[in-house]
Every structure is written in C-alpha cells, then in structure tokens.
Design a protein around this motif. Sequence first.
Motif: not given
Length: 211
Positions: A36-40, A46-47, A191-192, A201-205
């Motif tokens: 996985l490659t991801m932009y933050s 979340m910031d 939760l980031p 970070a990506p998060a599950r909300v």
Amino acid sequence: MATVVDLTLTYTNTINGFTKETSKTLVEDGWNASTLTMYSHCGTHMDAPVHFDVNQQTIDEIPVSDFVGRAWIVDVRTIGSKGLITPDHLEAEIKEKFISGDSLIFWTNWSSHVNTPKYRDELPRISEALALWCVDNGVKMIGVEPPSVADVNNLEEVTKIHQILLQSTVIIEGLTNIHSLQTKCVELIALPLKIGGGDGAPARVIAIETT
C-alpha cells in the motif's frame, strides 16, 4: 438498540493519493498480501496540529480520548458548491444542547462527488466565523465530507482555517455515508493510523446511534 454506521471511504486505486499493488500471491508465495502506498491526507483522514505548524503535536501524540465522543449532525446539504458554512447553519436545538467536548459532523452530501474534479475544486468550506465558534465552544472533533475544511486552491484560506481549528479541535476530512444516520446525535469514533511523527493519517470512522 445500537446501530453502527461506517462513515469511511473505501480505499481503492481510484482514490487520489492511494495505490494498492499485489506483493504476494497464494499460488506463488503461500499467502496473499499487498503493498500500500498512501498520501497522509488521502481518503477519509485526520489532521494533526503539525500539519500547519500550529504546534509540534503529531498524529500519534493526540490523546485517544480526543477520538471518541458525542457528535451532532448538522444538515447543510443546501450549501452548494464553494459555499461557506457559518454558525448560522447550526440549528437552534444543537446550539441549545451542545456542551463543550461535543463534536460536529457537517452533512453536505459532498461525498457523492468523490473521484470528480468538483470534489476537490468546488468544495463547501468552513467559514472563519464557524472555525472560531468551534474553538470558543470547545468542539472536540469536526467532521466534513470534502477532502478539506477549506478551499485547497486558496493557500491563505486553507492555512487560516486549519490553524484556527487545530488549536484545539481534531479535524476529520473525507467522510461519507452520513445519509445512513437516522438521528441528529451519535457517538463518534475516529481512529487514525498511529504514524510516528505523522502530520495526519487515514482513519476508520464510525458512528454509533441508539434508536
């Protein structure tokens, strides 16, 4: 009876800033796995305050207690492209019942524009007045459907709004599926990924509602 509603975008290769590639296969390696490659700040994310140098707090340093709490759903679906969301959009009921430490989720239906230029370039925005209201009234988390709380094509605006909010409010961007909620008030859990030194970070909300 409690209902749990997922407010998170699905990460696929159609999401800007995210790619998923095959790393291992069951046939060749004995198991399936991906790289996985991801932009933050891609997808639902979340910031952290360090994102705009409000202070040096990174995403892994934010107390987990800041990721859970009562949230009010604010229906601003009529706001339209590039519209400004102000304190006047908060219903009287919300202003009356809101207490410091509550959170706000703004329902714009903007996630219907994901993967189109409109999603990023015409997003409805949080006004300076509303950002200040959030800080003054102790808003714990602010959640929006667009990829940003402010116009990403206007550096002055996007910097100002983030710097105001990140003084004390956790920012959640890229929400979806708000239409599935049946109540105006939910328990919000966001939760980031715990990324050391992370600016975001990506998060599950998820939202938990009792009906």
